[in-house]
Design an enzyme around this catalytic site. Structure first.
Site, mmCIF file in Angstrom:
data_model
loop_
_atom_site.group_PDB
_atom_site.id
_atom_site.type_symbol
_atom_site.label_atom_id
_atom_site.label_comp_id
_atom_site.label_asym_id
_atom_site.label_seq_id
_atom_site.Cartn_x
_atom_site.Cartn_y
_atom_site.Cartn_z
ATOM 1 N N ASP A 13 -9.550 -21.550 4.924
ATOM 2 C CA ASP A 13 -8.771 -22.791 5.121
ATOM 3 C C ASP A 13 -9.618 -23.955 5.611
ATOM 4 O O ASP A 13 -9.137 -24.829 6.337
ATOM 5 C CB ASP A 13 -7.603 -22.547 6.106
ATOM 6 C CG ASP A 13 -6.684 -21.444 5.632
ATOM 7 O OD1 ASP A 13 -6.549 -21.276 4.413
ATOM 8 O OD2 ASP A 13 -6.113 -20.742 6.488
ATOM 9 N N LYS A 16 -11.554 -26.125 1.214
ATOM 10 C CA LYS A 16 -12.278 -25.911 -0.052
ATOM 11 C C LYS A 16 -11.540 -26.566 -1.220
ATOM 12 O O LYS A 16 -12.147 -27.136 -2.123
ATOM 13 C CB LYS A 16 -12.434 -24.394 -0.328
ATOM 14 C CG LYS A 16 -13.199 -23.660 0.760
ATOM 15 C CD LYS A 16 -13.207 -22.165 0.531
ATOM 16 C CE LYS A 16 -11.884 -21.487 0.698
ATOM 17 N NZ LYS A 16 -11.329 -21.496 2.073
ATOM 18 N N GLY A 40 -4.844 -20.057 -0.370
ATOM 19 C CA GLY A 40 -3.951 -21.203 -0.517
ATOM 20 C C GLY A 40 -4.812 -22.438 -0.413
ATOM 21 O O GLY A 40 -5.311 -22.753 0.663
ATOM 22 N N HIS A 41 -5.049 -23.090 -1.541
ATOM 23 C CA HIS A 41 -5.954 -24.238 -1.576
ATOM 24 C C HIS A 41 -5.144 -25.512 -1.770
ATOM 25 O O HIS A 41 -4.534 -25.713 -2.815
ATOM 26 C CB HIS A 41 -6.991 -24.062 -2.698
ATOM 27 C CG HIS A 41 -7.920 -22.912 -2.439
ATOM 28 N ND1 HIS A 41 -8.943 -22.565 -3.281
ATOM 29 C CD2 HIS A 41 -7.988 -22.031 -1.405
ATOM 30 C CE1 HIS A 41 -9.597 -21.524 -2.778
ATOM 31 N NE2 HIS A 41 -9.025 -21.179 -1.647
ATOM 32 N N GLN A 223 -11.147 -17.725 0.709
ATOM 33 C CA GLN A 223 -11.342 -17.176 2.059
ATOM 34 C C GLN A 223 -12.575 -17.811 2.726
ATOM 35 O O GLN A 223 -12.960 -18.890 2.346
ATOM 36 C CB GLN A 223 -11.454 -15.638 2.029
ATOM 37 C CG GLN A 223 -10.140 -14.922 1.713
ATOM 38 C CD GLN A 223 -9.774 -14.918 0.256
ATOM 39 O OE1 GLN A 223 -10.548 -14.498 -0.579
ATOM 40 N NE2 GLN A 223 -8.579 -15.362 -0.071
HETATM 41 P P1 GDP Z 1 -8.666 -24.148 1.767
HETATM 42 O O1 GDP Z 1 -7.973 -22.835 1.725
HETATM 43 O O2 GDP Z 1 -10.071 -24.030 2.243
HETATM 44 O O3 GDP Z 1 -8.572 -24.897 0.468
HETATM 45 O O4 GDP Z 1 -7.897 -25.023 2.866
HETATM 46 P P2 GDP Z 1 -6.300 -25.165 3.043
HETATM 47 O O5 GDP Z 1 -5.757 -25.998 1.966
HETATM 48 O O6 GDP Z 1 -5.673 -23.831 3.280
HETATM 49 O O7 GDP Z 1 -6.233 -25.884 4.460
HETATM 50 C C1 GDP Z 1 -6.886 -27.096 4.673
HETATM 51 C C2 GDP Z 1 -5.855 -28.123 5.109
HETATM 52 O O8 GDP Z 1 -6.527 -29.263 5.558
HETATM 53 C C3 GDP Z 1 -4.937 -28.600 4.010
HETATM 54 O O9 GDP Z 1 -3.681 -28.905 4.545
HETATM 55 C C4 GDP Z 1 -5.629 -29.876 3.520
HETATM 56 O O10 GDP Z 1 -4.727 -30.790 2.926
HETATM 57 C C5 GDP Z 1 -6.149 -30.407 4.800
HETATM 58 N N1 GDP Z 1 -7.370 -31.217 4.757
HETATM 59 C C6 GDP Z 1 -8.509 -31.025 4.034
HETATM 60 N N2 GDP Z 1 -9.454 -31.917 4.411
HETATM 61 C C7 GDP Z 1 -8.886 -32.662 5.373
HETATM 62 C C8 GDP Z 1 -9.365 -33.733 6.195
HETATM 63 O O11 GDP Z 1 -10.509 -34.148 6.114
HETATM 64 N N3 GDP Z 1 -8.493 -34.242 7.117
HETATM 65 C C9 GDP Z 1 -7.219 -33.785 7.252
HETATM 66 N N4 GDP Z 1 -6.445 -34.345 8.171
HETATM 67 N N5 GDP Z 1 -6.750 -32.786 6.513
HETATM 68 C C10 GDP Z 1 -7.570 -32.228 5.593
HETATM 69 P P1 IMO Z 2 -8.227 -19.477 1.667
HETATM 70 O O1 IMO Z 2 -8.888 -19.290 0.319
HETATM 71 C C1 IMO Z 2 -7.399 -17.910 5.639
HETATM 72 C C2 IMO Z 2 -6.889 -13.571 5.977
HETATM 73 C C3 IMO Z 2 -5.513 -13.041 6.310
HETATM 74 C C4 IMO Z 2 -5.899 -11.794 7.091
HETATM 75 C C5 IMO Z 2 -7.132 -11.297 6.341
HETATM 76 C C6 IMO Z 2 -6.839 -10.203 5.332
HETATM 77 O O2 IMO Z 2 -6.974 -20.268 1.617
HETATM 78 O O3 IMO Z 2 -9.217 -19.973 2.664
HETATM 79 P P2 IMO Z 2 -5.704 -10.222 2.934
HETATM 80 O O4 IMO Z 2 -4.335 -10.663 2.487
HETATM 81 O O5 IMO Z 2 -6.831 -10.935 2.276
HETATM 82 O O6 IMO Z 2 -5.873 -8.734 2.861
HETATM 83 O O7 IMO Z 2 -5.752 -10.579 4.511
HETATM 84 O O8 IMO Z 2 -7.664 -12.423 5.673
HETATM 85 N N1 IMO Z 2 -6.943 -14.455 4.791
HETATM 86 C C7 IMO Z 2 -7.120 -15.777 4.852
HETATM 87 N N2 IMO Z 2 -7.195 -16.606 5.919
HETATM 88 N N3 IMO Z 2 -7.546 -18.392 4.377
HETATM 89 C C8 IMO Z 2 -7.494 -17.579 3.314
HETATM 90 O O9 IMO Z 2 -7.758 -17.997 2.075
HETATM 91 C C9 IMO Z 2 -7.233 -16.204 3.517
HETATM 92 N N4 IMO Z 2 -7.098 -15.146 2.702
HETATM 93 C C10 IMO Z 2 -6.944 -14.076 3.486
HETATM 94 O O10 IMO Z 2 -4.779 -13.949 7.089
HETATM 95 O O11 IMO Z 2 -6.328 -12.149 8.384
HETATM 96 MG MG MG Z 3 -6.244 -21.958 2.502
#
Ligand code: GDP
Ligand code: IMO
Ligand code: MG
Length: 428
Positions: A13, A16, A40-41, A223
Site C-alpha cells: 500500500d 504503487k 488493491g491499487h 504487496q
Molecule cells: P498500492 O497498493 O501500493 O497501490 O497503494 P494503495 O492504493 O493500497 O494505498 C495507497 C493510498 O494512498 C491510496 O488511497 C492512494 O490514493 C493514496 N495515495 C498515493 N499517493 C498519495 C500521496 O502522495 N498523497 C496522498 N494523500 N495519498 C496518496
Molecule cells: P498491495 O499490492 C498490504 C497482507 C495481508 C496479510 C498478509 C497475507 O495493495 O500493496 P494474503 O491475503 O496475501 O495471504 O495476506 O499480506 N497483504 C497486503 N498488505 N497491501 C497488499 O497489497 C497486501 N496483500 C497482502 O494483509 O497481512
Molecule cells: Mg494496496
C-alpha cells in the site's frame, strides 16, 4: 529505453498504483508480476477513482498494453467484474492480456484460506482471505490449474476432477465442512474461460519484442518487501515474491533486462494484518496519521497500522531489491505534523542494532531508536517542482534518501496523477 520494476518497499500500500498509472502514460507495456486480488491499487486520474485488484494500473494509458503475468494468481470472477467496471466507466480494455501460465484462484482456495486462518486462532496471519496462500501452495505442489487450462475443456475437466477429490477430502475430513460441487465449479469456470479466452495467450513474446524495440516496459509489483516469504516477517507474509527478483520470474524476463528498480516508500510506515512492525504507533499520533491519510485497506477495508518511517527496514529493502531510484509517496500526509521521527536503529535485548532481524520474535522485541526532525507545517500538494516544497520538507526527503541509501526520483504529494514532483528524471 528502460525496463522499470516498480516495487513495494515496505509492507504494501505504498502507492504503487498511483506511480504506475503516472509512468504508464509513457510506457508501451505494463506487466503485473505477482500476488493476486489480495492487492488493491488505487488510481485517481481523468477516468475517476479506481481500486484495482488484478488489472494492471497501466490500463488507463493511451498506448500501453497491460498484461497479467505468469507470476499472478487470478480469480477469474474478480477479474471479469473489474473489466466490466472499467468498460462501464469508459476505459479501453482492448490492449489487455493474461499469461496462459497464470494460475487460477479456485473456490476451494478462498474457502481454505478462511478455514486455515480460523484454525490459527490467535496466531492468524490476517490474510485478505482471497485464497492467495492456498493458490500459491497448489502451484508449488503442482496441483494448480492455469489460465491456459480453461482453453482446453477436457484437460480442465480431468484436472479439476482429480484435484477436487483431494480438496473435498480435506474440507470434509479435516475441517468438517461440506464438499464443493464439481459440476457447478466446472460449468462456472467454463463460462469464465469463454469470456476470458480472447485475452489468454503466451505473453513473454509480447514483452521480449517490446524490450527488443526499446519500448518502455513497467513491471508492476504487488504487496511489499516485508511481505515477501523469504525476506519479510515470516510467517506473517504473503505467498509470492514482491521483490525485484520476483519481477523477472513473474513476467518472464531475465535479470539483465531490468534497467531501473524503483522502490516505492511511503513517507511513514503502514501495515495491514498481523506481524511485527517496529515503528507502529498505538497512540493518538498513530490515530492522527490514520485519519489524516484515511489509512484503511483498499481490499478489505481494515484499519492500517501506522507508524514512523523505519530507516533500518528501508536500508534492508534497498539492499535486497537493488533500488536505482526511490519514489516517496504521501509526503502531504505529514504537512500538519509539528515534529517528525525517523527510526535509525533498534534496541534489542539491551543492545543497539542497525539491521532488520530475520526472527519475527526478535523483531517483536525491537524498540525503535528515533531521530527527530521538525515538521514543515505547510501544504505541499500544490508543489510540482522540488524547489516548491518547504525547506524542511526537502530536508526530510534528503534524510530519507540518505538513510535508505538511494536517491529519490519521484515525490508524491497527493493521490491524483498530477500531484507529483519529479526530483530527478527516472530516465533520460
Ligand atoms: P498500492 O497498493 O501500493 O497501490 O497503494 P494503495 O492504493 O493500497 O494505498 C495507497 C493510498 O494512498 C491510496 O488511497 C492512494 O490514493 C493514496 N495515495 C498515493 N499517493 C498519495 C500521496 O502522495 N498523497 C496522498 N494523500 N495519498 C496518496
Ligand atoms: P498491495 O499490492 C498490504 C497482507 C495481508 C496479510 C498478509 C497475507 O495493495 O500493496 P494474503 O491475503 O496475501 O495471504 O495476506 O499480506 N497483504 C497486503 N498488505 N497491501 C497488499 O497489497 C497486501 N496483500 C497482502 O494483509 O497481512
Ligand atoms: Mg494496496
Amino acid at each position: 529505453m528502460p525496463v522499470i520494476a516498480v516495487i513495494g518497499a515496505q509492507w504494501g500500500d505504498e502507492g504503487k498504483g498511483k506511480i504506475v498509472d503516472l509512468l504508464a502514460e509513457e510506457a508501451n507495456v505494463v506487466v503485473r508480476f505477482s500476488g493476486g486480488d489480495n492487492a488493491g491499487h488505487t488510481v485517481a486520474n481523468q477516468f475517476g477513482l479506481f481500486k484495482l485488484h488484478l488489472v494492471p494500473a497501466g490500463i488507463f494509458s493511451t498506448r500501453a498494453t497491460a498484461i497479467i503475468g505468469n507470476g499472478v494468481v487470478m480469480n477469474p470472477g474478480v477479474l471479469i467484474s473489474e473489466l466490466d467496471d472499467l468498460n462501464q466507466r469508459g476505459v479501453d480494455t482492448s490492449r489487455f492480456f493474461i499469461s496462459d501460465r497464470a494460475h487460477l484462484v479456485m473456490p476451494y482456495h478462498t474457502l481454505l484460506d478462511g478455514l486455515e486462518e480460523e484454525s490459527r486462532g490467535g496466531k492468524a496471519i490476517g490474510t485478505t482471505r482471497k485464497g492467495i496462500g492456498p493458490a500459491f501452495a497448489d502451484k508449488a505442489a503442482r496441483m494448480g490449474i492455469r489460465a491456459g487450462d480453461l482453453l482446453e475443456k477436457e484437460v480442465f475437466k480431468e484436472r479439476l476432477h482429480h484435484i477436487l477429490k483431494q480438496k473435498n477430502a480435506i474440507l470434509t475430513r479435516v475441517y468438517g465442512v461440506e464438499a464443493l460441487p464439481e459440476a457447478e465449479i466446472f460449468n462456472q469456470y467454463c463460462q469464465y474461460g469463454e469470456r476470458l479466452a480472447p485475452y489468454i495467450l503466451e505473453t513473454t513474446w509480447l514483452i521480449s519484442e517490446a524490450i527488443a524495440r526499446g519500448d518502455i516496459v513497467l513491471l508492476e509489483g504487488a504487496q511489499g518487501t516485508f511481505l515477501d516469504p523469504d525476506f519479510g516477517t515470516y510467517p506473517y507474509t504473503t505467498s509470492s515474491s514482491p521483490l525485484a527478483g520476483g519481477a523477472c520470474l513473474g513476467a518472464g524476463i531475465g535479470p539483465t533486462q531490468i534497467n531501473q528498480v524503483l522502490g516505492v516508500f511511503k513517507a511513514y510506515c503502514t501495515r495491514v494484518g498481523s506481524g511485527p512492525m517496529p515503528t507502529e504507533l498505538t497512540d493518538e499520533t498513530g490515530d492522527l496519521i490514520r485519519e489524516q491519510a484515511q489509512e484503511y485497506g483498499t481490499t478489505t477495508g481494515r484499519a492500517r497500522r501506522c507508524g514512523w518511517f523505519d530507516a533500518v527496514a528501508a536500508r534492508f529493502s534497498t539492499r535486497i531489491n537493488g533500488y536505482t531510484k526511490l519514489a516517496i509517496t504521501r509526503l502531504d500526509v505529514l504537512d500538519n505534523m509539528p515534529n517528525l521521527k525517523i527510526c535509525t536503529g533498534y534496541e534489542l535485548d539491551g543492545k543497539t542494532i542497525d539491521y532488520f532481524p530475520s526472527s519475527t520474535t526478535a523483531l517483536e522485541r525491537c524498540r525503535p531508536i528515533y531521530e527527530e526532525l521538525p515538521g514543515w507545517m505547510a501544504p505541499t500538494t500544490e508543489a510540482r517542482e522540488f524547489d516548491q516544497l518547504p525547506l524542511l520538507a526537502r530536508q526530510y526527503v534528503s534524510r530519507l534518501e540518505e538513510l535508505a541509501g538511494c536517491p529519490a526520483s519521484i515525490i508524491s504529494v497527493g493521490m491524483r496523477r498530477e500531484e507529483t514532483v519529479f526530483k530527478t528524471p527516472l530516465w533520460e
